[in-house]
Design an enzyme around this catalytic site. Structure first.
Site, PDB file in Angstrom:
ATOM      1  N   TYR A  90       9.449 -10.530 -27.859  1.00 41.60           N
ATOM      2  CA  TYR A  90       8.170  -9.858 -27.066  1.00 41.60           C
ATOM      3  C   TYR A  90       8.021 -10.684 -25.758  1.00 41.60           C
ATOM      4  O   TYR A  90       9.366 -10.904 -24.974  1.00 41.60           O
ATOM      5  CB  TYR A  90       7.081 -10.618 -28.057  1.00 41.60           C
ATOM      6  CG  TYR A  90       5.833 -10.337 -27.686  1.00 41.60           C
ATOM      7  CD1 TYR A  90       5.183  -8.935 -27.696  1.00 41.60           C
ATOM      8  CD2 TYR A  90       4.730 -11.149 -27.399  1.00 41.60           C
ATOM      9  CE1 TYR A  90       4.017  -8.577 -27.248  1.00 41.60           C
ATOM     10  CE2 TYR A  90       3.520 -10.894 -27.112  1.00 41.60           C
ATOM     11  CZ  TYR A  90       3.075  -9.640 -27.196  1.00 41.60           C
ATOM     12  OH  TYR A  90       1.760  -9.380 -26.789  1.00 41.60           O
ATOM     13  N   LYS A 161       5.630  -5.307 -30.459  1.00 43.02           N
ATOM     14  CA  LYS A 161       4.218  -5.453 -31.025  1.00 43.02           C
ATOM     15  C   LYS A 161       4.237  -5.635 -32.556  1.00 43.02           C
ATOM     16  O   LYS A 161       3.729  -6.336 -33.174  1.00 43.02           O
ATOM     17  CB  LYS A 161       3.289  -4.768 -30.762  1.00 43.02           C
ATOM     18  CG  LYS A 161       3.061  -4.619 -29.085  1.00 43.02           C
ATOM     19  CD  LYS A 161       1.854  -5.833 -28.815  1.00 43.02           C
ATOM     20  CE  LYS A 161       1.655  -5.774 -27.198  1.00 43.02           C
ATOM     21  NZ  LYS A 161       0.676  -7.112 -26.868  1.00 43.02           N
ATOM     22  N   GLU A 232      -1.609   0.885 -27.108  1.00 39.88           N
ATOM     23  CA  GLU A 232      -1.075  -0.263 -26.316  1.00 39.88           C
ATOM     24  C   GLU A 232      -0.490   0.463 -24.919  1.00 39.88           C
ATOM     25  O   GLU A 232       0.156   1.597 -24.870  1.00 39.88           O
ATOM     26  CB  GLU A 232       0.053  -0.800 -27.244  1.00 39.88           C
ATOM     27  CG  GLU A 232       0.717  -1.927 -26.661  1.00 39.88           C
ATOM     28  CD  GLU A 232      -0.260  -3.184 -26.658  1.00 39.88           C
ATOM     29  OE1 GLU A 232      -0.602  -3.572 -27.734  1.00 39.88           O
ATOM     30  OE2 GLU A 232      -0.441  -3.910 -25.805  1.00 39.88           O
ATOM     31  N   ASP A 233      -0.819  -0.353 -23.868  1.00 35.02           N
ATOM     32  CA  ASP A 233      -0.068  -0.068 -22.528  1.00 35.02           C
ATOM     33  C   ASP A 233      -0.352   1.337 -21.958  1.00 35.02           C
ATOM     34  O   ASP A 233       0.620   1.610 -21.548  1.00 35.02           O
ATOM     35  CB  ASP A 233       1.241  -0.893 -22.547  1.00 35.02           C
ATOM     36  CG  ASP A 233       1.257  -2.243 -22.392  1.00 35.02           C
ATOM     37  OD1 ASP A 233       0.258  -2.961 -22.822  1.00 35.02           O
ATOM     38  OD2 ASP A 233       2.391  -2.761 -22.494  1.00 35.02           O
ATOM     39  N   ASP A 255      -5.295  -2.820 -27.839  1.00 35.69           N
ATOM     40  CA  ASP A 255      -4.928  -4.032 -27.896  1.00 35.69           C
ATOM     41  C   ASP A 255      -5.383  -4.809 -26.468  1.00 35.69           C
ATOM     42  O   ASP A 255      -5.700  -5.907 -26.097  1.00 35.69           O
ATOM     43  CB  ASP A 255      -3.477  -4.177 -28.074  1.00 35.69           C
ATOM     44  CG  ASP A 255      -2.896  -5.541 -28.158  1.00 35.69           C
ATOM     45  OD1 ASP A 255      -3.709  -6.554 -28.704  1.00 35.69           O
ATOM     46  OD2 ASP A 255      -1.911  -5.791 -27.724  1.00 35.69           O
ATOM     47  N   ASP A 256      -5.014  -3.921 -25.179  1.00 33.16           N
ATOM     48  CA  ASP A 256      -5.027  -4.222 -23.813  1.00 33.16           C
ATOM     49  C   ASP A 256      -6.434  -4.739 -23.601  1.00 33.16           C
ATOM     50  O   ASP A 256      -6.932  -5.682 -22.660  1.00 33.16           O
ATOM     51  CB  ASP A 256      -4.578  -3.582 -22.997  1.00 33.16           C
ATOM     52  CG  ASP A 256      -2.858  -3.372 -23.299  1.00 33.16           C
ATOM     53  OD1 ASP A 256      -2.097  -4.240 -23.093  1.00 33.16           O
ATOM     54  OD2 ASP A 256      -2.700  -2.068 -23.759  1.00 33.16           O
TER      55      ASP A 256
END
Ligand SMILES: O=C([O-])CC(=O)C(=O)O
Ligand SMILES: [Mg+2]
Length: 545
Positions: A90, A161, A232-233, A255-256
């Protein structure tokens, strides 16, 4: 499946760790050397290889190659060495992996949905071999960590993740799905590279973009209606919009925005405890953000929610926040803001002043970096903070380490050791005058694996704000009074399984209270034990192969 297929199938194979009984069961006589290894011996061998390598990307690949050969041995090794190996599955190493993904590509268990596949989206979904899926982590590669647009290379993040989902919280690795949506990339370095593997065209934008992502989300939801989707991202605007579109339609979260929000709230709850105060006292702080993207909005929203729970009126709570981005302070007169940023727009300060000028004007006591810009937190900024507080709270949260706004060494040198420090990526503790100063890793990995596991296991219909708030509170309360006084904001990563288990329990309790669990699997007081039975245990799984 033939014995040779079992040996080469990562979900099935324990390779040289297969016991004599397992070899007989799978008709493997003659397919392996005579002496089986114990899982512990195998672990020693892998760790010796790992330790002998100095290049972080090669260390990462040693582990990822193991995952491609035997998933359960991989998780056996990772779970038993989580603190040590986490930076190599990670952040920060996953950032390097994404940047080089096209150069070290091996076929992975992932799904790519590309613009070229329009009309075949359900076909792709049906190509996934696993019948059941609990957790999907999806990216479009638009904003990978603090590294910007990485196009199709972004798939490294969902892979990383989901490894954390399984290792840190006990999601079943056979029921997780990494998804890359390839809508092109604006990264010209990748597009000019003849070895780039993604779609070589500019990134799709606007309505057509949302329609394409929507087709993919709906296709996945149709096949696995109970699966949780973690966004995510994505780039800032897309992330905020997609969350708005989907959060009340399907079990999903970003998530961010929400994971980073919850983990930073947990850090601040404990930073407040260290001062002998609580989150409601943040009304007396000035919290300055470098960056005004999705993470800044998510963190500010989470802190405001925490303050509101403690009785602070929302209009009061928002007054503690100041965002500065590349165009300066989000203040009066700025016309380039999206609706989420407008909620934090200051009408009492002119827009556009840079970070230092803003700091001089507002006198920050807490700074949070989510800009992806290294060296943004300078000695000058920290000396302004020192005029306003004896113990500045400094959180350079951008990932990977190379993008952090400053380092732990700098913060402790500039403040004579009198600061509370947390970063998104790991920093080694700093020793000053014989005293160990704690660096904390304020990373959403403390939240999302437990939150997602909990929501997916009880088939919750939504991820609610209160579930997020409870996850932050349950994380914060796992640090003792003495620890917070020493600047320790999080429990140790070596105990991540227990930490996640407790957070997941709190999240399920909250979800049941809020009525988003249509068929609770057990009584409230049984949730902790029930969750234990649901958590993947690689040692047990290896023995059962
Ligand atoms: O992946 C991480 O380490 C944290 C995160 O979500 C990000 O930086 O986008
Ligand atoms: Mg992220």
């Amino acid at each position: 499946m033939s014995s040779m297929q079992v040996l080469h199938e990562p979900y099935q194979s324990a390779m040289e760790v297969f016991t004599p009984e397992q070899r007989t069961k799978h008709h493997m006589r003659g397919l392996l050397p005579a002496t089986p290894l114990s899982p512990e011996a195998f672990e020693k061998r892998i760790l010796a290889d790992f330790d002998a390598e100095t290049d972080p990307l090669k260390k990462f690949l040693i582990l990822s190659d193991l995952a491609d050969r035997s998933l359960h041995l991989y998780y056996y090794v990772i779970t038993r060495n989580f603190g040590k190996l986490n930076p190599f599955i990670y952040t920060p190493t996953v950032g390097l992996y994404c940047q080089k993904y096209h150069l070290c590509h091996r076929p992975k268990r992932v799904l790519y949905y590309t613009l070229r596949d329009e009309g075949h989206i359900d076909e792709i979904t049906s190509n996934w071999p696993q019948k059941e899926v609990d957790i999907v982590v999806m990216t479009d590669g638009g904003r990978i960590l603090g590294l910007g647009d990485q196009g199709a290379n972004g798939i490294g993040i969902p892979i990383g993740k989901l490894a954390l989902y399984c290792a840190a919280a006990g999601s079943d690795p056979e029921k997780v799905l990494p998804v890359q949506i390839d809508v092109g990339t604006s990264n010209m370095k990748l597009r000019d590279d003849p070895l780039y593997l993604g779609l070589n065209q500019d990134r799709l934008r606007g309505d057509a973009y949302y329609a394409f992502v929507g087709t993919v989300v709906e296709s996945i939801h149709k096949r696995w209606p109970k699966a949780l989707i973690q966004f995510e991202d994505f780039g800032m605007v897309n992330a905020l919009d997609l969350l708005d579109i989907w959060r009340n339609k399907i079990l999903s979260f970003n998530d961010d925005i929400q994971g980073t929000g919850a983990v930073t709230l947990a850090a601040l709850i404990n930073a407040c405890r260290a001062r002998g105060k609580t989150v409601k006292d943040l009304v007396n702080d000035r919290i300055l953000f470098a960056g005004a993207g999705s993470a800044a909005v998510g963190i500010a929203d989470a802190i405001v929610a925490g303050m509101v729970v403690e009785g602070v009126p929302k209009e009061e709570a928002v007054k503690s926040f100041f965002f500065v981005n590349t165009k300066g302070l989000v203040g009066k007169g700025r016309t380039d803001l999206n609706p989420s940023q407008i909620r934090y727009q200051r009408q009492d300060f002119p827009g556009g002043t840079d970070l230092i000028a803003t700091a001089k004007a507002i006198k920050p006591t807490i700074v949070i970096g989510v800009s992806g810009t290294p060296n943004q937190f300078t000695e000058e900024l920290v000396s302004i903070m020192k005029e306003n507080t004896p113990c500045p709270i400094i959180f350079p949260l951008s990932n990977p380490t190379s993008q952090a706004e400053c380092t732990a060494e700098q913060v402790f040198a500039w403040t004579g050791g009198k600061a509370v420090f947390a970063a998104g990526s790991p920093f080694a503790p700093v020793t000053k005058d014989g005293v160990t100063l704690h660096t904390n890793q304020c990373n959403n990995m403390y939240i999302f694996p437990a939150l997602g596991l909990a929501a997916a296991k009880v088939h919750a219909t939504r991820v609610t704000d209160r579930m997020l708030y409870r996850s932050a509170a349950a994380l914060a309360e796992q640090v003792s009074e003495e620890e917070v006084k020493k600047g320790i904001l999080f429990p140790p990563l070596s105990q991540i399984r227990d930490i996640s288990h407790k957070i997941a329990t709190a999240v399920v309790h909250e979800a049941m209270d809020e009525g988003v669990v249509p068929e609770p699997p057990c009584k409230k007081e049984e949730v902790h034990e029930w969750l234990r039975t649901q958590m993947y245990d690689p040692a047990k799984k290896l023995a059962e192969l």
